[in-house]
Design an enzyme around this catalytic site. Structure first.
Site, PDB file in Angstrom:
ATOM      1  N   LYS A   1       8.134   4.562   3.687  1.00 37.07           N
ATOM      2  CA  LYS A   1       6.804   3.664   4.698  1.00 37.07           C
ATOM      3  C   LYS A   1       7.766   2.229   5.325  1.00 37.07           C
ATOM      4  CE  LYS A   1       4.513   0.663   0.312  1.00 37.07           C
ATOM      5  NZ  LYS A   1       4.022   2.121  -0.071  1.00 37.07           N
TER       6      LYS A   1
ATOM      7  N   ASP B   1       6.042  -7.113   4.396  1.00 31.96           N
ATOM      8  CA  ASP B   1       5.879  -7.641   3.171  1.00 31.96           C
ATOM      9  C   ASP B   1       7.575  -7.472   2.015  1.00 31.96           C
ATOM     10  OD1 ASP B   1       6.573  -4.916   2.895  1.00 31.96           O
ATOM     11  OD2 ASP B   1       5.837  -5.247   1.072  1.00 31.96           O
TER      12      ASP B   1
ATOM     13  N   ARG C   1       6.834  -2.138 -12.939  1.00 29.55           N
ATOM     14  CA  ARG C   1       6.671  -3.634 -12.130  1.00 29.55           C
ATOM     15  C   ARG C   1       6.015  -4.158 -13.633  1.00 29.55           C
ATOM     16  NH1 ARG C   1       3.985  -2.667  -5.934  1.00 29.55           N
ATOM     17  NH2 ARG C   1       5.700  -1.671  -5.268  1.00 29.55           N
TER      18      ARG C   1
ATOM     19  N   ASP D   1       9.569  -6.314   0.387  1.00 31.20           N
ATOM     20  CA  ASP D   1      10.808  -5.813   0.640  1.00 31.20           C
ATOM     21  C   ASP D   1      10.909  -4.396   1.893  1.00 31.20           C
ATOM     22  OD1 ASP D   1       8.439  -3.951  -0.113  1.00 31.20           O
ATOM     23  OD2 ASP D   1       9.609  -2.554  -1.388  1.00 31.20           O
TER      24      ASP D   1
ATOM     25  N   GLU E   1      -0.669   5.197   4.613  1.00 28.56           N
ATOM     26  CA  GLU E   1      -2.071   3.945   4.151  1.00 28.56           C
ATOM     27  C   GLU E   1      -2.374   2.630   4.511  1.00 28.56           C
ATOM     28  OE1 GLU E   1       0.896   5.276   0.353  1.00 28.56           O
ATOM     29  OE2 GLU E   1       0.893   3.664   1.311  1.00 28.56           O
TER      30      GLU E   1
ATOM     31  N   SER F   1       8.027  -5.543  -4.178  1.00 29.03           N
ATOM     32  CA  SER F   1       7.226  -4.653  -3.435  1.00 29.03           C
ATOM     33  C   SER F   1       6.523  -6.412  -2.709  1.00 29.03           C
ATOM     34  CB  SER F   1       6.488  -3.756  -3.106  1.00 29.03           C
ATOM     35  OG  SER F   1       5.917  -3.235  -1.782  1.00 29.03           O
ATOM     36  N   HIS F   2       5.323  -6.385  -2.111  1.00 26.72           N
ATOM     37  CA  HIS F   2       4.164  -7.025  -1.819  1.00 26.72           C
ATOM     38  C   HIS F   2       4.275  -7.805  -3.370  1.00 26.72           C
ATOM     39  CE1 HIS F   2       2.180  -3.296  -2.957  1.00 26.72           C
ATOM     40  NE2 HIS F   2       0.405  -4.861  -3.631  1.00 26.72           N
TER      41      HIS F   2
ATOM     42  N   ASP G   1       8.531  -3.020   3.954  1.00 32.64           N
ATOM     43  CA  ASP G   1       7.976  -1.523   3.559  1.00 32.64           C
ATOM     44  C   ASP G   1       6.474  -1.407   4.548  1.00 32.64           C
ATOM     45  OD1 ASP G   1       7.362  -2.122   0.892  1.00 32.64           O
ATOM     46  OD2 ASP G   1       7.445  -0.170   0.225  1.00 32.64           O
ATOM     47  N   ARG G   2       6.020  -2.633   4.325  1.00 33.52           N
ATOM     48  CA  ARG G   2       4.805  -2.639   4.680  1.00 33.52           C
ATOM     49  C   ARG G   2       4.402  -3.388   6.001  1.00 33.52           C
ATOM     50  NH1 ARG G   2       0.392  -2.628  -0.244  1.00 33.52           N
ATOM     51  NH2 ARG G   2       1.403  -1.161  -1.104  1.00 33.52           N
TER      52      ARG G   2
END
Length: 582
Positions: free
Chosen positions: A399, A299, A25, A301, A386, A124-125, A303-304
Site C-alpha cells: 500500500k 503513517d 512486531r 512508514d 483496505e 508501521s502505524h 504506506d497508510r
C-alpha cells in the site's frame, strides 16, 4: 579493503517469533534481548535457502524508529556472513515501505545489480521509542511481503534454531553519507551502498501521474492543502514531491521531520491521532481559521493515508471506490483501463458497487497486502484498498500513502482544470457527495478494542461462531435489540481460496450479512505488539439519494446497538468503550 571473518554463534529458540500479517512486531525491550533479532534474521535466511541468499542484493531500511540504526548494523553483519553479495541502505536508514517495494522492482545498481528482497524495519502505524514498538518484515523479489509459505518456514525455523552466522569484525557502516563501502570475506567481495532514499520513488510517481497538471492545481491561488507526515518517514518524500516537484509552500507541510519516537505521537493517520491536521482541516473541537481545500496524512512508514476535505472526512472505503471511479480519466497510468479491483473483506462494499457498474473484475481478500500482490502479479488487479487507511495499485506490491494523496490531487486537478483562474473549485466534499448520489452510500465505522486479554478475545470470537449455527435464533436476538434493523440473511467465518495459487486462508473474520446489504464483521488483528486487538466493523448501505446525507453516527446507531449486544462485547472484554473509533 577491510577483510572480515564469519563466526557461528550458539543460540536457543525464543518463544513468540511468529510473524503477523505484516512481519514481527514487539516492544523494543523484547527486540533488544540477547540473540532476539539475530535469531529471526537467521531464521529468515534459512527459510529463503542458501541458494537464494548467496550472491543476493538485499535492501535494509525502514521508517527510522528507535532501534533501527542498531538493527541495520546487525543485519548488515549477518548478511555478510550468510553470503549476501551487497546490501542497499537508504540514506540514514530511511526508506518508506512503498519506496522499498519500488527500489526492489525499479532500481538498477551501477554494476547492473537488482535487489532480490528486503528487510524492512518498521512497526508501521504503531508508536516508536525506547518503551514502544519495533518491527521487522521480509519482502520478496516482486517487492511484496513474504507469502505465508515463507513466513511459516521462518517461524518454524525460530523454534528449532541452534546457531546463527555473523561477521562480528565487520566495522559499522556510516549510513549518513551516500557512498559505497567494499569489504572482503571468505566468499569474496561484499558491498554496502548507501543511496538517496527518495529519487527512485519520485521517478516512479512521475511516470504514473501528470505532475504538470497537479502543479497547476497546487500552485493555483484558489487552492490550498496540508500534508501531515506525523514525524514518520513520509516527511522526506513530502518535501521532495509536494514542495520541490509540485511547488507547494513549505507551510503546507506538517510534522515532516522524521523522528525516532514520532515526536511522542502515535503515527496512525486517523481522526483520533492526527490531531493537528484534523484541527487545521476544520474538524473536531479545536478547529482554527479557514481550513485548506485538501488535507492528507501518512503513517510511520508512509504506506497508510488519510484524506480530508475542508471540514470533511473521506473514509478509506469510500476513498478507494472514488479513486477507482475516476482513475481512467484522471491518472495517465490507468488511461488504458483497469484490469480489476480488490478490497480486504472488512472494507466496505463501496468498491463492489463501482466494480459492478464499470464491469470490472472484483476480488474480496483477507486482510494483508500479500493477497493483493498475488492478484497483481497475475495481471488481475490494478487498484486495491483496505479500510485500515491503506490504498494502492499495481505500480508496487505494498500500500502507498503518498500515491493515494497524489491520486486524490489528480482527481481534484482533473475536475478543476477549468476553474483554476479564479472560478469556484469543485471540493473534496462535492466529489464524495456526487459519488454517493451515483452509487449509494456505505455508512461505515470501525471500533478497535486494543490490548484485550487474549483468552477473553478468543472466547468472544468462539461465541460468535457458535451463534451462527442458528440464524432464526440470531434474528430473534437482533429484533429483541432493535426492531428497525433488517434480518441477518447469512453468517459465516470468512475463508479465501486464492484464484492464482489455490491456497486457502481460513478463519479470516466472522461475518453477519443483512438482507439490506448491511454487514457486521468481527476480527482479531495481527498488527498489535501486546495482548489482542478486537476489530468490529459496522456497515449500513443506503441507496436512497435523499438519505445519503445523514450523520454517520445517526445512520449507524441501530447497527451499533445490535453489534455490541449480540457479541456481548462488554461481558467478554470488560470494556464499555472501544479504544479507538474510526
Amino acid at each position: 579493503m577491510v577483510m572480515f571473518t564469519v563466526t557461528k554463534i550458539e543460540t536457543k529458540p525464543i518463544d513468540g517469533q511468529k510473524p503477523g500479517t505484516s512481519g514481527l512486531r514487539k516492544k523494543v525491550k523484547v527486540f533488544t534481548q540477547p540473540h532476539y533479532l539475530h535469531n529471526f534474521v537467521q531464521a529468515t535466511f534459512d527459510a529463503l535457502t542458501a541458494e537464494k541468499v548467496r550472491g543476493a542484493t538485499l535492501v535494509v531500511s525502514g521508517d527510522g524508529r528507535y532501534y533501527s540504526k542498531e538493527a541495520i548494523q546487525i543485519i548488515v553483519k549477518m548478511s555478510a556472513a550468510n553470503g549476501v553479495r551487497r546490501v542497499w541502505i537508504g540514506q540514514n536508514g530511511l526508506l518508506s515501505t512503498p519506496a522499498v517495494s519500488a527500489v526492489i522492482r525499479e532500481r538498477v545498481g551501477a554494476d547492473g545489480s537488482k535487489a532480490t528482497g528486503a528487510f524492512i524495519l518498521t512497526a508501521s502505524h504503531n508508536p516508536g521509542g525506547p518503551t514502544e514498538d519495533f518491527g521487522i518484515k521480509y519482502n520478496m523479489e516482486n517487492g511484496g511481503p513474504a507469502p505465508e509459505g515463507i513466513t511459516d518456514k521462518i517461524y518454524n525455523n525460530t523454534t528449532t534454531i541452534k546457531e546463527y552466522l555473523i561477521a562480528q569484525d565487520l566495522p559499522d557502516v556510516d549510513i549518513s553519507s551516500i557512498a559505497v563501502t567494499n569489504f572482503s570475506g571468505p566468499e569474496g567481495q561484499f558491498d554496502v551502498e548507501v543511496f538517496d532514499s527518495a529519487s527512485d520513488y519520485v521517478k516512479l510517481m512521475k511516470s504514473i501521474f501528470d505532475f504538470e497538471s497537479i502543479k497547476k492545481l497546487v500552485t493555483s491561488p484558489s487552492f490550498s492543502f496540508c500534508y501531515d507526515a506525523l514525524h514518520g518517514v513520509g516527511g522526506g518524500y513530502g518535501k521532495r514531491i509536494f514542495v520541490e516537484e509540485l511547488g507547494a509552500k513549505e507551510s503546507s507541510l506538517l510534522n515532516c521531520t522524521p523522528k525516532e519516537d514520532f515526536g511522542g505521537g502515535h503515527p496512525d493517520p486517523n481522526l483520533t491521532y492526527a490531531k493537528e491536521l484534523v484541527a487545521r482541516m476544520g474538524l473536531g473541537k479545536n478547529a482554527q481559521g479557514e481550513p485548506p481545500e485538501f488535507g492528507a496524512a501518512s503513517d510511520g512508514d508512509a504506506d497508510r493515508n488519510m484524506v480530508l476535505g475542508k471540514r470533511f472526512f473521506v473514509t478509506p472505503s469510500d476513498s478507494v471506490a472514488i479513486i477507482t471511479a475516476n482513475a481512467v480519466e484522471s491518472i495517465p497510468y490507468f488511461s488504458g483501463g483497469l484490469k480489476g479491483v480488490a478490497r480486504s473483506m472488512p472494507t466496505s462494499a463501496a468498491l463492489d458497487v463501482v466494480a459492478k457498474n464499470l464491469n470490472l473484475k472484483f476480488f474480496e481478500v483477507p486482510t494483508g497486502w500479500k493477497f493483493f500482490g498475488n492478484l497483481m502479479d497475475a495481471g488481475l488487479c490494478s487498484i486495491c484498498g483496505e479500510e485500515s487507511f491503506g490504498t494502492g495499485s499495481d505500480h508496487i506490491r505494498e500500500k502507498d500513502g503518498i500515491w493515494a494523496v497524489l491520486a486524490w490531487l489528480s482527481i481534484l486537478a482533473h475536475k478543476n482544470k477549468a476553474n483554476l483562474d479564479g472560478g469556484k473549485l469543485v471540493s473534496v466534499e462535492e466529489i464524495v457527495r456526487q459519488h454517493w448520489s451515483t452509487y449509494g452510500r456505505h455508512y461505515y465505522t470501525r471500533y478497535d478494542y486494543e490490548n484485550v486479554d487474549a483468552g477473553a478475545a478468543k472466547e468472544l470470537m468462539a461465541y460468535l461462531v457458535k451463534l451462527q449455527s442458528s440464524l432464526p435464533e440470531v434474528n430473534k436476538i437482533v429484533k429483541g435489540i432493535r426492531s428497525d434493523v433488517a434480518n441477518v440473511a447469512s453468517a459465516d467465518e470468512f475463508e479465501y481460496k486464492d484464484p492464482v495459487d489455490g491456497s486457502v486462508s481460513a478463519h479470516q473474520g466472522i461475518r453477519y450479512l443483512f438482507e439490506d446489504g448491511s454487514r457486521l464483521v468481527f476480527r482479531l488483528s495481527g498488527t498489535g505488539s501486546e495482548g489482542a486487538t478486537i476489530r468490529l466493523y459496522i456497515e449500513q448501505y443506503e441507496k436512497d439519494p435523499a438519505k445519503t446525507g445523514r450523520e454517520s453516527s445517526e445512520a449507524l446507531a441501530p447497527l451499533v446497538d445490535v453489534a455490541l449486544q449480540l457479541s456481548k462485547m462488554k461481558e467478554y472484554t470488560g470494556r464499555s468503550e472501544p479504544t479507538v473509533i474510526t
